[in-house]
Scaffold this motif. Structure first.
Motif, short mmCIF file in Angstrom:
data_model
loop_
_atom_site.label_atom_id
_atom_site.label_comp_id
_atom_site.label_asym_id
_atom_site.label_seq_id
_atom_site.Cartn_x
_atom_site.Cartn_y
_atom_site.Cartn_z
N TYR A 174 0.88 -0.95 0.14
CA TYR A 174 -0.18 -0.10 0.15
C TYR A 174 0.99 1.47 -0.14
O TYR A 174 0.32 1.93 -0.74
N ALA A 175 1.90 1.48 0.76
CA ALA A 175 2.95 2.15 0.96
C ALA A 175 3.73 2.71 -0.72
O ALA A 175 3.54 3.84 -0.90
N VAL A 176 4.25 1.79 -0.84
CA VAL A 176 4.70 1.69 -2.00
C VAL A 176 4.22 1.83 -3.60
O VAL A 176 4.78 2.62 -4.10
N PHE A 177 3.41 1.32 -3.41
CA PHE A 177 2.12 0.73 -4.91
C PHE A 177 1.42 2.33 -4.77
O PHE A 177 -0.43 2.32 -3.85
N GLN A 178 1.10 3.48 -5.00
CA GLN A 178 -0.53 4.25 -5.39
C GLN A 178 -1.31 3.80 -6.09
O GLN A 178 -2.58 4.59 -6.00
N ARG A 179 -0.80 3.33 -7.36
CA ARG A 179 -1.73 2.92 -8.56
C ARG A 179 -2.30 1.55 -8.13
O ARG A 179 -1.79 0.65 -7.79
N PRO A 180 -3.95 1.56 -7.72
CA PRO A 180 -4.72 0.42 -7.86
C PRO A 180 -4.28 -1.28 -8.33
O PRO A 180 -4.08 -1.71 -8.32
N VAL A 181 -4.01 -0.32 -9.98
CA VAL A 181 -3.56 -1.10 -10.84
C VAL A 181 -2.41 -1.99 -10.48
O VAL A 181 -1.82 -3.13 -10.99
N MET A 182 -1.87 -1.11 -9.60
CA MET A 182 -0.05 -1.84 -9.46
C MET A 182 -0.40 -2.78 -8.66
O MET A 182 0.67 -4.08 -8.34
N ARG A 183 -0.73 -2.10 -7.49
CA ARG A 183 -1.53 -3.53 -6.12
C ARG A 183 -1.74 -4.67 -6.72
O ARG A 183 -1.26 -5.56 -6.51
N ILE A 184 -2.87 -4.22 -7.58
CA ILE A 184 -3.58 -5.60 -8.06
C ILE A 184 -2.35 -6.89 -8.56
O ILE A 184 -2.01 -7.63 -8.28
N GLY A 185 -1.50 -6.13 -9.61
CA GLY A 185 -0.79 -6.56 -10.10
C GLY A 185 0.59 -7.74 -8.89
O GLY A 185 0.69 -8.62 -9.34
N VAL A 186 1.16 -6.37 -8.34
CA VAL A 186 1.66 -7.08 -7.49
C VAL A 186 1.05 -8.44 -6.55
O VAL A 186 2.49 -9.37 -6.62
N ILE A 187 0.02 -8.28 -6.12
CA ILE A 187 -0.42 -9.49 -5.29
C ILE A 187 -0.61 -10.17 -6.35
O ILE A 187 0.01 -11.76 -5.58
N SER A 188 -1.38 -10.09 -7.62
CA SER A 188 -1.35 -10.77 -8.30
C SER A 188 0.05 -12.26 -8.63
O SER A 188 -0.15 -13.33 -8.23
N ILE A 189 1.07 -11.17 -9.05
CA ILE A 189 2.30 -11.74 -9.24
C ILE A 189 2.85 -12.57 -8.07
O ILE A 189 3.75 -14.09 -7.77
N LEU A 190 2.86 -12.52 -6.38
CA LEU A 190 2.69 -13.10 -5.33
C LEU A 190 1.90 -13.97 -5.30
O LEU A 190 2.48 -15.43 -4.91
#
Length: 363
Positions: A174-190
């Protein structure tokens, strides 16, 4: 002040069900209680022993779902009042989560240490463990026991350390990735990396990466739902598509090997997606009231139950009781006492600590 009752029946039922399954799983896994269950109910005992641990998947998915909800609320409050961001925001969220987890956890550990010391007078079974050392207790206090290689003081407490790691990882995202689409992408990869690789290698089981597959599915389920995710700027359609894509990837992976716990996790995630925000159809019914009472106490029941398993096995050994029927009755008693003790642990420890906001740490 009375805590606010939960509105959502599925969340409450899953929390209570998962906690009770873990209690029964440990009852049929350790000592004289396990022997009694195996003799009187061999099929049920074998099923709980083999598959009861899968209830942890329910906990993990639920934890991710509720953590995303909690993190968004906490971040909104922090931004409105103190404008925290970056590392200070992560520190705030991580410390608050630590305090919430550790209060009842430490109380339960102290009770378990006393019960284990008593149990060692009649048994040297491996599950009781050796007398605790100061270093071991300190490692548990700072949730580092797994990473530092210490034996667990109580059954299942490894989950507390993993929960804190997972929540902190979410706070970093949440702190590093401000854009929601980036959060979705990072979580999905993990998620995909964890489910298809890290979760299949025991060398990673003391790290959040081993469990973030199930936890992340819960996060995606929350983001894909019609709750606060829309206000947070997250496109629920994208999150739903990601969930479907991950489910498809898991099905393809079954061609190589089948991991039932992963399919359970994806199933719980979809349940939360489509039913997680539904209120009780009859909130005044006795069943609804029972679930609303038990749900916030499930964590404490999970923490304290092993102490009662130790005591029950000690009673059977000390009194030289060889009756499987009495052993089975003690399993029922262990369950009841776990929830009764959880009520006091929740009211006297978890609730007061949960209301404490150490604002001075972040000013």
């Amino acid at each position: 002040m009375s805590p606010e009752r939960s509105q959502y029946w599925l969340i409450d039922v899953l929390k209570v069900l998962a906690a009770q399954i873990i209690v029964l799983h440990h009852c049929v896994s350790y000592g004289e209680l396990a022997a009694a269950a195996k003799e009187l109910l061999p099929s049920v005992s074998a099923f709980l022993f083999d598959y009861g641990r899968y209830a942890v998947q329910i906990f993990l998915v639920m934890a991710g779902y509720l953590a995303a909800q909690s993190a968004e609320k906490a971040i909104a409050i922090s931004h409105a009042h103190s404008q925290l961001s970056g590392s200070r925001l992560v520190l705030q969220l991580a410390i608050r989560r630590y305090l919430r987890l550790v209060g009842p956890y430490v109380a339960a550990l102290l009770i378990t240490i006393v019960c284990a010391a008593l149990a060692r007078q009649w048994s040297a079974d491996e599950y009781i463990g050796q007398p605790e050392t100061i270093a071991q207790v300190l490692a548990h206090l700072f949730l580092l026991q797994g990473l530092l290689g210490y034996d667990s003081i109580s059954a299942g407490v490894w989950y507390v350390a993993i929960d804190w790691q997972l929540f902190t990882a979410l706070a970093v995202i949440y702190a590093v990735f401000q854009r929601p689409v980036m959060r979705i992408g990072v979580i999905s990869i993990l998620i995909v990396a964890s489910l298809l690789y890290f979760n299949r290698h025991a060398s990673f089981e003391n790290s959040f990466i081993y469990f973030i597959g199930a936890y992340g599915l819960g996060i995606l389920a929350y983001w894909a739902g019609r709750l606060k995710a829309i206000k947070a700027g997250i496109n629920p359609v994208n999150a739903k598509r990601i969930l479907l894509a991950i489910a498809f990837i898991l099905l393809l992976s079954a061609l190589h090997s089948v991991w039932l716990r992963n399919y359970l996790a994806i199933g719980i995630a979809f349940l939360l997606l489509y039913v997680g925000n539904r209120s009780y159809p009859n909130p005044q019914s006795w069943l609804a009231r029972a679930m609303q009472w038990a749900s916030p106490r499930a964590y404490c029941a999970f923490l304290i139950h092993f102490a009662f398993i130790l005591l029950a096995n000690t009673v059977l050994l000390a009194l030289h009781v060889a009756s499987p029927a009495i052993g089975l009755g003690l399993i029922v008693l262990v369950s009841a006492l776990s929830w009764m003790a959880a009520n006091y642990l929740y009211r006297w420890v978890e609730l007061p600590i949960g209301r404490w906001r150490p604002a001075t740490l972040f000013s």
